[in-house]
Motif scaffolding. Structure first.
Motif, PDB file in Angstrom:
ATOM      1  N   ILE A  68       0.856  -1.182   0.000  1.00  0.00           N
ATOM      2  CA  ILE A  68       0.000   0.000   0.000  1.00  0.00           C
ATOM      3  C   ILE A  68       0.895   1.236   0.000  1.00  0.00           C
ATOM      4  O   ILE A  68       1.891   1.304   0.714  1.00  0.00           O
ATOM      5  N   HIS A  69       0.527   2.207  -0.801  1.00  0.00           N
ATOM      6  CA  HIS A  69       1.258   3.479  -0.896  1.00  0.00           C
ATOM      7  C   HIS A  69       1.289   4.165   0.465  1.00  0.00           C
ATOM      8  O   HIS A  69       0.281   4.285   1.135  1.00  0.00           O
ATOM      9  N   GLN A  70       2.468   4.603   0.874  1.00  0.00           N
ATOM     10  CA  GLN A  70       2.621   5.322   2.136  1.00  0.00           C
ATOM     11  C   GLN A  70       2.241   6.789   1.949  1.00  0.00           C
ATOM     12  O   GLN A  70       2.591   7.395   0.938  1.00  0.00           O
ATOM     13  N   ILE A  71       1.541   7.345   2.915  1.00  0.00           N
ATOM     14  CA  ILE A  71       1.140   8.749   2.872  1.00  0.00           C
ATOM     15  C   ILE A  71       1.962   9.481   3.919  1.00  0.00           C
ATOM     16  O   ILE A  71       1.983   9.090   5.075  1.00  0.00           O
ATOM     17  N   ASN A  72       2.654  10.546   3.523  1.00  0.00           N
ATOM     18  CA  ASN A  72       3.449  11.264   4.509  1.00  0.00           C
ATOM     19  C   ASN A  72       3.335  12.780   4.383  1.00  0.00           C
ATOM     20  O   ASN A  72       4.136  13.498   4.932  1.00  0.00           O
ATOM     21  N   ARG A  73       2.308  13.225   3.668  1.00  0.00           N
ATOM     22  CA  ARG A  73       2.044  14.666   3.568  1.00  0.00           C
ATOM     23  C   ARG A  73       0.545  14.900   3.583  1.00  0.00           C
ATOM     24  O   ARG A  73      -0.206  14.120   3.009  1.00  0.00           O
ATOM     25  N   PRO A  74       0.120  15.995   4.197  1.00  0.00           N
ATOM     26  CA  PRO A  74      -1.315  16.298   4.179  1.00  0.00           C
ATOM     27  C   PRO A  74      -1.781  16.597   2.749  1.00  0.00           C
ATOM     28  O   PRO A  74      -1.031  17.132   1.939  1.00  0.00           O
TER      29      PRO A  74
END
Length: 185
Positions: A129-135
């Protein structure tokens, strides 16, 4: 649907350098009384304290991310709620550091759109799963960490940020004292 970023559960840690202002005043006074290296010694100690504080904040953030991810994976989605875990929420727990590096806010950044994309990816057989690290910059985005942490009319709350923060902060006071002691030796 308005952007609910500000309502996200978050755990914050910070180091205040306020006591060093008192020490600077004492060093200035000592310098005025004939101890010229007092300000130089103060400056060296202050720089060491800032460097140690930045490392401490980075380590605290890493501990919080690990603990929150562990709690999220162990308990979220295992109740009778309709929430089906995809790993997106867990992977989106991200530290956001202040410009000076003395404050961090750890927050889950997964949106409902991210979760839907993850569900589609999982249906196609992908495991990563793609990691999210920015709003998200979108105006119409829903960060669902708040629904998981605080619950909704249809979903029971399954807090993971508050308990992880409490667990980590219980360890940090003594660690900070030791960090400063070592930095200023």
């Amino acid at each position: 649907m308005p952007n609910n970023y500000e309502q996200q559960p978050r755990v914050e840690f910070s180091v205040s350098m306020g006591n060093f202002e008192q020490a600077r005043a004492v060093a200035s006074h000592l310098a005025a009384l004939g101890m010229p290296n007092a300000l130089e010694v103060f400056q060296i100690e202050h720089e060491r304290a800032i460097a140690a504080s930045k490392v401490f904040i980075r380590n605290a953030a890493a501990e919080e991310v690990d603990e929150a991810q562990k709690l999220e994976s162990q308990q979220v989605g295992h109740s009778k709620s309709d929430y089906v875990p995809t790993g997106t929420l867990q992977g989106s727990i991200t530290p956001q550091f202040s410009d000076d590096g003395l404050k961090v806010s750890v927050v889950p950044l997964a949106t409902s759109e991210d979760a839907e994309k993850a569900r589609q990816t999982i249906k196609r057989g992908a495991k990563k799963i793609h990691q999210i690290n920015r709003p998200s910059k979108s105006e119409n985005v829903y960060y669902y960490g708040s629904a998981v942490e605080f619950g909704t009319k249809k979903m029971a709350k399954e807090p993971f940020m508050k308990p992880s923060g409490e667990k980590v902060i219980a360890k940090l006071d003594s660690k900070f004292t030791e960090t400063m002691r070592r930095a200023l030796e």
